[in-house]
Scaffold this active site. Sequence first.
Site, PDB file in Angstrom:
ATOM      1  N   ARG A   1      -8.094  -0.335  -6.725  1.00 26.17           N
ATOM      2  CA  ARG A   1      -7.744   0.680  -5.433  1.00 26.17           C
ATOM      3  C   ARG A   1      -8.582   2.779  -6.763  1.00 26.17           C
ATOM      4  O   ARG A   1      -7.368   2.239  -6.975  1.00 26.17           O
ATOM      5  CB  ARG A   1      -7.281   1.025  -4.534  1.00 26.17           C
ATOM      6  CG  ARG A   1      -6.834  -0.375  -3.684  1.00 26.17           C
ATOM      7  CD  ARG A   1      -5.260  -0.064  -2.712  1.00 26.17           C
ATOM      8  NE  ARG A   1      -6.043   0.673  -1.424  1.00 26.17           N
ATOM      9  CZ  ARG A   1      -5.895   1.398  -0.504  1.00 26.17           C
ATOM     10  NH1 ARG A   1      -4.054   1.216  -0.144  1.00 26.17           N
ATOM     11  NH2 ARG A   1      -6.480   1.777   0.416  1.00 26.17           N
TER      12      ARG A   1
ATOM     13  N   ARG B   1       1.335  -1.274   0.242  1.00 22.82           N
ATOM     14  CA  ARG B   1      -0.056  -0.352   0.105  1.00 22.82           C
ATOM     15  C   ARG B   1       0.886   0.991   0.556  1.00 22.82           C
ATOM     16  O   ARG B   1       2.117   1.324  -0.295  1.00 22.82           O
ATOM     17  CB  ARG B   1      -1.121  -0.195   1.153  1.00 22.82           C
ATOM     18  CG  ARG B   1      -0.472  -0.403   2.082  1.00 22.82           C
ATOM     19  CD  ARG B   1       0.267   0.043   3.256  1.00 22.82           C
ATOM     20  NE  ARG B   1       0.366   1.396   3.636  1.00 22.82           N
ATOM     21  CZ  ARG B   1       1.451   1.924   3.704  1.00 22.82           C
ATOM     22  NH1 ARG B   1       2.616   1.656   3.723  1.00 22.82           N
ATOM     23  NH2 ARG B   1       1.185   3.542   4.106  1.00 22.82           N
ATOM     24  N   GLY B   2       0.214   2.628  -0.106  1.00 20.38           N
ATOM     25  CA  GLY B   2       1.166   3.752  -0.485  1.00 20.38           C
ATOM     26  C   GLY B   2       1.177   4.510  -1.997  1.00 20.38           C
ATOM     27  O   GLY B   2       1.141   2.847  -2.811  1.00 20.38           O
ATOM     28  N   ALA B   3       0.921   5.213  -1.634  1.00 19.13           N
ATOM     29  CA  ALA B   3       0.370   5.745  -3.567  1.00 19.13           C
ATOM     30  C   ALA B   3       1.732   4.913  -4.396  1.00 19.13           C
ATOM     31  O   ALA B   3       1.698   4.168  -5.793  1.00 19.13           O
ATOM     32  CB  ALA B   3       0.444   6.930  -3.649  1.00 19.13           C
TER      33      ALA B   3
ATOM     34  N   ASN C   1      -5.050  12.679   0.640  1.00 20.56           N
ATOM     35  CA  ASN C   1      -4.166  11.039   1.364  1.00 20.56           C
ATOM     36  C   ASN C   1      -4.669  10.312   2.267  1.00 20.56           C
ATOM     37  O   ASN C   1      -6.196  10.869   2.868  1.00 20.56           O
ATOM     38  CB  ASN C   1      -2.904  12.472   1.906  1.00 20.56           C
ATOM     39  CG  ASN C   1      -2.531  11.577   2.619  1.00 20.56           C
ATOM     40  OD1 ASN C   1      -1.298  10.526   2.738  1.00 20.56           O
ATOM     41  ND2 ASN C   1      -1.712  12.233   4.032  1.00 20.56           N
ATOM     42  N   LYS C   2      -4.398   9.870   3.083  1.00 26.05           N
ATOM     43  CA  LYS C   2      -4.912   8.989   4.530  1.00 26.05           C
ATOM     44  C   LYS C   2      -6.145   9.884   4.982  1.00 26.05           C
ATOM     45  O   LYS C   2      -5.614  11.156   5.345  1.00 26.05           O
ATOM     46  CB  LYS C   2      -3.720   8.849   5.449  1.00 26.05           C
ATOM     47  CG  LYS C   2      -4.341   7.759   6.658  1.00 26.05           C
ATOM     48  CD  LYS C   2      -5.373   6.203   5.577  1.00 26.05           C
ATOM     49  CE  LYS C   2      -5.341   5.739   4.633  1.00 26.05           C
ATOM     50  NZ  LYS C   2      -5.814   4.609   4.545  1.00 26.05           N
TER      51      LYS C   2
ATOM     52  N   ASP D   1      -1.968  10.685  -1.827  1.00 25.11           N
ATOM     53  CA  ASP D   1      -2.213   9.615  -2.703  1.00 25.11           C
ATOM     54  C   ASP D   1      -2.718  10.406  -3.982  1.00 25.11           C
ATOM     55  O   ASP D   1      -2.930   9.583  -5.091  1.00 25.11           O
ATOM     56  CB  ASP D   1      -3.561   8.951  -2.768  1.00 25.11           C
ATOM     57  CG  ASP D   1      -2.915   7.794  -1.485  1.00 25.11           C
ATOM     58  OD1 ASP D   1      -2.991   8.927  -0.010  1.00 25.11           O
ATOM     59  OD2 ASP D   1      -2.531   6.478  -1.566  1.00 25.11           O
TER      60      ASP D   1
ATOM     61  N   GLN E   1      -1.701   1.785  10.138  1.00 25.61           N
ATOM     62  CA  GLN E   1      -1.016   2.547   9.087  1.00 25.61           C
ATOM     63  C   GLN E   1       0.856   2.761  10.064  1.00 25.61           C
ATOM     64  O   GLN E   1       2.060   2.922   9.708  1.00 25.61           O
ATOM     65  CB  GLN E   1      -0.185   2.819   8.155  1.00 25.61           C
ATOM     66  CG  GLN E   1      -1.692   2.301   7.219  1.00 25.61           C
ATOM     67  CD  GLN E   1      -2.946   2.895   6.948  1.00 25.61           C
ATOM     68  OE1 GLN E   1      -3.123   2.590   8.004  1.00 25.61           O
ATOM     69  NE2 GLN E   1      -3.601   2.733   5.849  1.00 25.61           N
TER      70      GLN E   1
HETATM   71  O1  MRU Z   1      -4.404   2.911   2.640  1.00 26.26           O
HETATM   72  P1  MRU Z   1      -2.862   3.483   2.753  1.00 26.26           P
HETATM   73  O2  MRU Z   1      -2.653   2.472   3.460  1.00 26.26           O
HETATM   74  O3  MRU Z   1      -2.921   3.065   1.377  1.00 26.26           O
HETATM   75  O4  MRU Z   1      -2.899   4.518   2.374  1.00 26.26           O
HETATM   76  C1  MRU Z   1      -1.458   5.641   2.338  1.00 26.26           C
HETATM   77  C2  MRU Z   1      -1.815   6.895   2.425  1.00 26.26           C
HETATM   78  O5  MRU Z   1      -2.565   7.573   2.931  1.00 26.26           O
HETATM   79  C3  MRU Z   1       0.093   7.382   2.484  1.00 26.26           C
HETATM   80  O6  MRU Z   1      -0.121   8.790   3.082  1.00 26.26           O
HETATM   81  C4  MRU Z   1      -0.100   8.220   0.838  1.00 26.26           C
HETATM   82  O7  MRU Z   1      -0.204   7.214  -0.677  1.00 26.26           O
HETATM   83  C5  MRU Z   1       1.062   8.461   0.593  1.00 26.26           C
HETATM   84  S1  MRU Z   1       2.394   7.607   0.524  1.00 26.26           S
HETATM   85  C6  MRU Z   1       3.984   7.806  -0.153  1.00 26.26           C
END
Ligand code: MRU
Length: 348
Positions: free
Chosen positions: A92, A49-51, A248-249, A238, A197
């Site tokens: 996603r 996970r993470g963009a 973002n999250k 994201d 996370q």
């Molecule tokens: O649901 P996730 O864990 O994929 O969400 C991730 C985030 O929101 C991060 O802050 C974002 O992807 C930036 S990662 C460099």
Amino acid sequence: MVSFGLKTVEWKDNSVIMIDQTKLPNELVYVKYTDFMDVASAIKNLVVRGAPAIGVSGAFGLALASLQSKAATREQLLSDLESARKILFETRPTAVNLAWGLDRIIQVAKQGNDVQSIRDSIVKTAQEMAEDDIKINMQMGKNGSVLFDDNDTIMTHCNAGSLATVAYGTALGVIRATKESGKNVKVIATETRPVQQGSRLTAFELKHDGFDVSLIPDTAVGYSMANKLVNKVVVGADRVLKTGHVYNKIGTYQVALMAKQHGIPFYVAAPLSTFDMKSTPQDVVIEQRKGTEVTQIGDRKTAPDGINVINPAFDMTPPELISGIITEAGVAKAPFEQSIPKLFEAKK
Ligand code: MRU
């Protein structure tokens, strides 16, 4: 000394190796995939996970699909790749890096003349994207490190570290680079309910790499700011729109609002691949995740049966709450509609 962090995803011997992030922080386990469908479910189920990490994983997924395809002609292979692209894309909806990674591979595939040359160029491009991700994060880190001072305590939300990228990280990359530049910094990581996370990944990663990190419940953001336990914030993204709206999250918006209330600078770190220069806020789909993420902690029930749950995975922080957006091409400041296009010009 460069603190490189964990390697989240890589291509090895025609397979994709990933850290299974659902097992952290209890076990550091690597999984190996040779089927693109397994990569799609790994993205869906937050194994990765993470963009930026899902952008590169999508590209590796298409690389696997090209090897799995039984196509005898260029056209058959392109059609198999298009089917795989759709499956990977639908995992996603919010992070724009996934579409970016998939589209780049499809473009490269279309330039090939035959099955073998398409396969070769896809695998090569996906590997280059992974290598570039690390270089970009390190440059972004350098660009952002000048915004942070010796003895700063920096708050971050979710995980925008090595574990959200191929390695090094975006927001945590900026914190790494600040430390590497000789400044002493401490970090406050929010727990980031519901999937945690922050506590499972950011606290794990920073502790693994020797940072001074403290964990707080999400509900202690206001307390920490009001009591001067934190003097700057940096988060990842994201998706960033050309207007400076940042997705973002979930919970990022309230961290930004509280930072504004307390006069604390709020920075976002994101590579240019996270920018969506076409969409408006009305176009962005916010992923809604299953209710059990909220009604349970692990396997333990923490809410009554049958309760209605609202569980958005991301929120939008408006530009007026953002002090600067750190990228590999420089730092954009308000008015973002003017400063963001200049970053793309600078990158050319
Ligand atoms: O649901 P996730 O864990 O994929 O969400 C991730 C985030 O929101 C991060 O802050 C974002 O992807 C930036 S990662 C460099």
